[in-house]
Design an enzyme around this catalytic site. Structure first.
Site, PDB file in Angstrom:
ATOM      1  N   HIS A   1       0.832  -1.216   0.000  1.00 26.27           N
ATOM      2  CA  HIS A   1       0.000   0.000   0.000  1.00 26.27           C
ATOM      3  C   HIS A   1       0.867   1.266   0.000  1.00 26.27           C
ATOM      4  CE1 HIS A   1      -3.941  -2.017   0.892  1.00 26.27           C
ATOM      5  NE2 HIS A   1      -3.140  -2.921   1.416  1.00 26.27           N
TER       6      HIS A   1
ATOM      7  N   ASN B   1     -10.254  -2.527   2.891  1.00 26.96           N
ATOM      8  CA  ASN B   1     -10.038  -2.499   1.444  1.00 26.96           C
ATOM      9  C   ASN B   1     -11.339  -2.108   0.749  1.00 26.96           C
ATOM     10  OD1 ASN B   1      -7.318  -3.195   1.255  1.00 26.96           O
ATOM     11  ND2 ASN B   1      -7.723  -5.392   1.187  1.00 26.96           N
TER      12      ASN B   1
HETATM   13  C1  HEM Z   1      -1.931 -11.007   7.762  1.00 20.71           C
HETATM   14  C2  HEM Z   1      -2.285 -10.193   6.798  1.00 20.71           C
HETATM   15  C3  HEM Z   1      -1.753  -8.792   6.649  1.00 20.71           C
HETATM   16  C4  HEM Z   1      -0.578  -8.259   7.091  1.00 20.71           C
HETATM   17  C5  HEM Z   1       0.528  -8.937   7.873  1.00 20.71           C
HETATM   18  C6  HEM Z   1      -0.562  -6.864   6.666  1.00 20.71           C
HETATM   19  C7  HEM Z   1       0.473  -5.980   6.896  1.00 20.71           C
HETATM   20  C8  HEM Z   1       0.514  -4.674   6.457  1.00 20.71           C
HETATM   21  C9  HEM Z   1       1.609  -3.771   6.628  1.00 20.71           C
HETATM   22  C10 HEM Z   1       2.922  -4.126   7.320  1.00 20.71           C
HETATM   23  C11 HEM Z   1       1.275  -2.594   6.088  1.00 20.71           C
HETATM   24  C12 HEM Z   1       2.123  -1.323   5.998  1.00 20.71           C
HETATM   25  C13 HEM Z   1       1.803  -0.426   7.151  1.00 20.71           C
HETATM   26  C14 HEM Z   1       2.608   0.857   7.147  1.00 20.71           C
HETATM   27  O1  HEM Z   1       3.821   0.817   6.915  1.00 20.71           O
HETATM   28  O2  HEM Z   1       1.991   1.945   7.414  1.00 20.71           O
HETATM   29  C15 HEM Z   1      -0.059  -2.722   5.590  1.00 20.71           C
HETATM   30  C16 HEM Z   1      -0.792  -1.718   5.014  1.00 20.71           C
HETATM   31  C17 HEM Z   1      -2.128  -1.811   4.749  1.00 20.71           C
HETATM   32  N1  HEM Z   1      -2.912  -2.942   4.818  1.00 20.71           N
HETATM   33 FE1  HEM Z   1      -2.337  -4.748   5.426  1.00 20.71          FE
HETATM   34  N2  HEM Z   1      -1.716  -6.593   5.995  1.00 20.71           N
HETATM   35  C18 HEM Z   1      -2.475  -7.744   5.969  1.00 20.71           C
HETATM   36  C19 HEM Z   1      -3.721  -7.887   5.397  1.00 20.71           C
HETATM   37  C20 HEM Z   1      -4.538  -6.847   5.052  1.00 20.71           C
HETATM   38  C21 HEM Z   1      -5.947  -6.941   4.787  1.00 20.71           C
HETATM   39  C22 HEM Z   1      -6.746  -8.235   4.828  1.00 20.71           C
HETATM   40  C23 HEM Z   1      -6.380  -5.681   4.525  1.00 20.71           C
HETATM   41  C24 HEM Z   1      -7.758  -5.201   4.215  1.00 20.71           C
HETATM   42  C25 HEM Z   1      -8.860  -5.798   4.599  1.00 20.71           C
HETATM   43  C26 HEM Z   1      -5.242  -4.789   4.616  1.00 20.71           C
HETATM   44  C27 HEM Z   1      -5.289  -3.433   4.424  1.00 20.71           C
HETATM   45  C28 HEM Z   1      -4.193  -2.606   4.484  1.00 20.71           C
HETATM   46  C29 HEM Z   1      -4.252  -1.198   4.174  1.00 20.71           C
HETATM   47  C30 HEM Z   1      -5.471  -0.405   3.750  1.00 20.71           C
HETATM   48  C31 HEM Z   1      -2.954  -0.697   4.334  1.00 20.71           C
HETATM   49  C32 HEM Z   1      -2.501   0.732   4.115  1.00 20.71           C
HETATM   50  C33 HEM Z   1      -2.745   1.545   5.356  1.00 20.71           C
HETATM   51  C34 HEM Z   1      -2.462   3.000   5.077  1.00 20.71           C
HETATM   52  O3  HEM Z   1      -3.217   3.611   4.308  1.00 20.71           O
HETATM   53  O4  HEM Z   1      -1.460   3.520   5.587  1.00 20.71           O
HETATM   54  N3  HEM Z   1      -4.146  -5.531   4.937  1.00 20.71           N
HETATM   55  N4  HEM Z   1      -0.504  -4.008   5.801  1.00 20.71           N
END
Ligand code: HEM
Length: 502
Positions: free
Chosen positions: A55, A128
């Site tokens: 992202h 999402n």
């Molecule tokens: C075990 C599964 C998942 C892991 C380990 C994970 C991990 C991460 C990590 C490490 C980031 C970066 C955060 C940052 O540096 O600010 C991120 C961002 C993000 N993830 Fe996940 N994620 C997972 C599943 C999901 C799922 C299922 C969704 C949605 C339903 C999701 C939505 C997002 C969104 C929207 C961001 C961006 C947040 C922002 O706008 O700063 N992720 N994720």
């Protein structure tokens, strides 16, 4: 003397020159004592922080959330205690796979993050634009993301890796169907829905727990680009989302979303044919209808993008009393993962940055020093720096304790078998939701995405589609066969073929 504001050093002293180095003569060399030159270059070297590991490309705004309907029978969160309550909100939308300079209108799932600055503290919805996800166990997430990013040797995105992985995880077919449908390229964040996707929970003042799904429906209507439209647009601008969003808010056209929840009584979990805590499944609306909660309006462009959007640290661990987790194991892994990412990307005290600091809530914790310790946090009494203490420092409040989560099972690695149930909802989507013309576009989108894949991977994916519906598999196969794939129909890792294609 000048009547303009005076430029100063970071130490606040007036600067005599900002364009000419201090030298030992008219031709140089530069004197080491020209500290402000060194300072200027050193700051430039530190202007970037690591981009988000996923992202990375995002767009955001500030706004407000208003409660329009009473859901206090489900949640004791203060924000929901009264119709008319409101709080500030920070949004960030994103693509998943692309780097921070990626084009906005790529076919990808979109992130949909909202930070609610409630009087109970920050509540983050890190969702999402799809109600489900590709996998349902966190062990699979890093591998899945690897297939979406660049190949280690070619440094190119690898359709072979993507479909190889999905074919080995048939539960992904529900989400891949959405990704390849019209919804795969929203025209901009204002024209898409947001979903919490996971099952969360709420509990009310009587300690009753409910399983809950969050929905944010766009009031602007859904709008999407076809592959051809997106390609033409990217040829003109790669930043169309940022332009559309910034300009809409700038001219007062504030985008809005209606918030709904689906609610399942605690004891009902387990009575469905599907696992209600499985992130690859939706809850049918006829069984669990949408209950209206409120409205999100984004009405302010941040004064500084980096300060408010790049520094925004969303985390599913940010919940407030009355909102909690569920046994969804993906959600539980996310609860641990995000704060770790923020400490690496932003620094120890990332929650104190303006984008993340609570607005109405009084922050009183005993985490002390470290980088970015620019808050006092001494509770007006310097002696109260440990807990418990005799100086009246803050103490925990058992009244906000969540009701017990009922668990009566053995700890074990329960095998993740793929069953017929994993194809039911994708079939429902294929047969009863997608119109015929959208199906045709979806087949073509698949062909565009799968073109470079090997025959073996294509066949394995058709076998997955067969389990959804034979017409689905046949449609994608026919679209692929129509494409001339002579040059590309090899694994992207085959050096000879890459050379031949050059
Ligand atoms: C075990 C599964 C998942 C892991 C380990 C994970 C991990 C991460 C990590 C490490 C980031 C970066 C955060 C940052 O540096 O600010 C991120 C961002 C993000 N993830 Fe996940 N994620 C997972 C599943 C999901 C799922 C299922 C969704 C949605 C339903 C999701 C939505 C997002 C969104 C929207 C961001 C961006 C947040 C922002 O706008 O700063 N992720 N994720």
């Amino acid at each position: 003397m000048t009547d303009k504001p005076i430029l100063t050093t970071t130490g606040g002293a007036p600067v005599p020159s900002n364009d000419t180095s201090k030298t030992a003569g008219p031709r140089g060399p530069v004197l080491l004592e020209d500290y402000q030159l060194i300072e200027k270059l050193a700051h430039q070297n530190r202007e970037r922080i690591p981009e988000r590991v996923v992202h990375a490309k995002g767009w955001g705004a500030q706004g407000i959330f208003k409660v329009t309907h009473d859901i206090s029978k489900y949640s004791c969160a203060k924000i929901f205690s009264k119709v008319g309550n409101s709080c500030d909100v920070l949004s960030r939308w994103s693509t998943v796979a692309g780097e921070s300079g990626a084009a906005d209108t790529e076919r990808d799932v979109r992130g949909f993050s909202l930070k609610f600055y409630t009087e109970d503290g920050n509540w983050d919805m890190v969702g999402n634009n799809t109600p489900i996800f590709f996998v349902r166990d966190a062990y699979k997430f890093p591998d899945f993301i690897r297939t979406q990013k660049r190949h280690p040797k070619t440094n190119l995105r690898s359709p072979e890796a993507m479909f190889d992985f999905w074919a080995a995880q048939p539960e992904s077919v529900h989400q891949v169907t959405i990704l390849m449908s019209d919804r795969g390229i929203p025209t901009n964040p204002m024209h898409m829905n947001g979903y919490g996707s996971h099952t969360f929970s709420m509990w009310n003042a009587d300690g009753e727990r409910f399983w809950v799904k969050f929905h944010f429906k766009t009031q602007q209507g859904h709008k999407h680009y076809t592959n051809a439209e997106a390609e033409a647009l990217i040829g003109k601008t790669r930043e169309s989302y940022q332009e559309d969003l910034f300009n809409a808010i700038d001219r007062g056209d504030f985008p809005k979303w209606t918030m709904f929840i689906q609610v399942m009584p605690e004891a009902e979990a387990g009575q469905q044919s599907y696992n209600p805590f499985d992130l690859t499944k939706v809850w049918p609306h006829e069984d669990y209808p949408l209950i209206e909660v409120g409205e999100v309006e984004m009405n302010k462009n941040p004064e500084n993008y980096f300060q408010m959007i790049e520094n925004a640290a969303y985390s599913p661990s940010n919940v407030v009393p009355g909102i909690g987790y569920s046994p969804d194991k993906m959600l539980q892994a996310r609860v641990w993962s995000y704060a770790d990412a923020h400490r690496y990307r932003l620094g120890t005290h990332y929650e104190a940055l303006p984008a993340n600091a609570p607005h109405a809530a009084n922050v009183q914790h005993y985490h002390k020093d470290g980088p970015m310790r620019f808050f006092t946090n001494d509770f007006g009494n310097a002696d109260a720096y440990y807990e418990p203490n005799q100086y009246g420092g803050p103490v925990a409040d058992p009244s906000v304790m969540e009701p017990p989560l009922k668990i009566d099972a053995d700890a074990f690695r329960y095998p993740q078998e793929v069953t017929d149930e994993d194809f039911v909802q994708a079939r429902e989507l294929y047969l009863n939701v997608l119109e015929e013309d959208e199906k045709e576009r979806m087949y073509e989108n698949y062909a565009a995405a799968m073109g470079p894949c090997s025959k073996d991977v294509k066949e394995r994916w058709y076998a997955v589609l067969e389990r959804v519906h034979p017409d689905y598999a046949a449609g994608v196969r026919a679209a692929n066969d129509r494409l001339d794939t002579d040059v590309n129909a090899v694994p992207i890792t085959d050096d000879t073929q890459i050379e031949a294609a050059e």
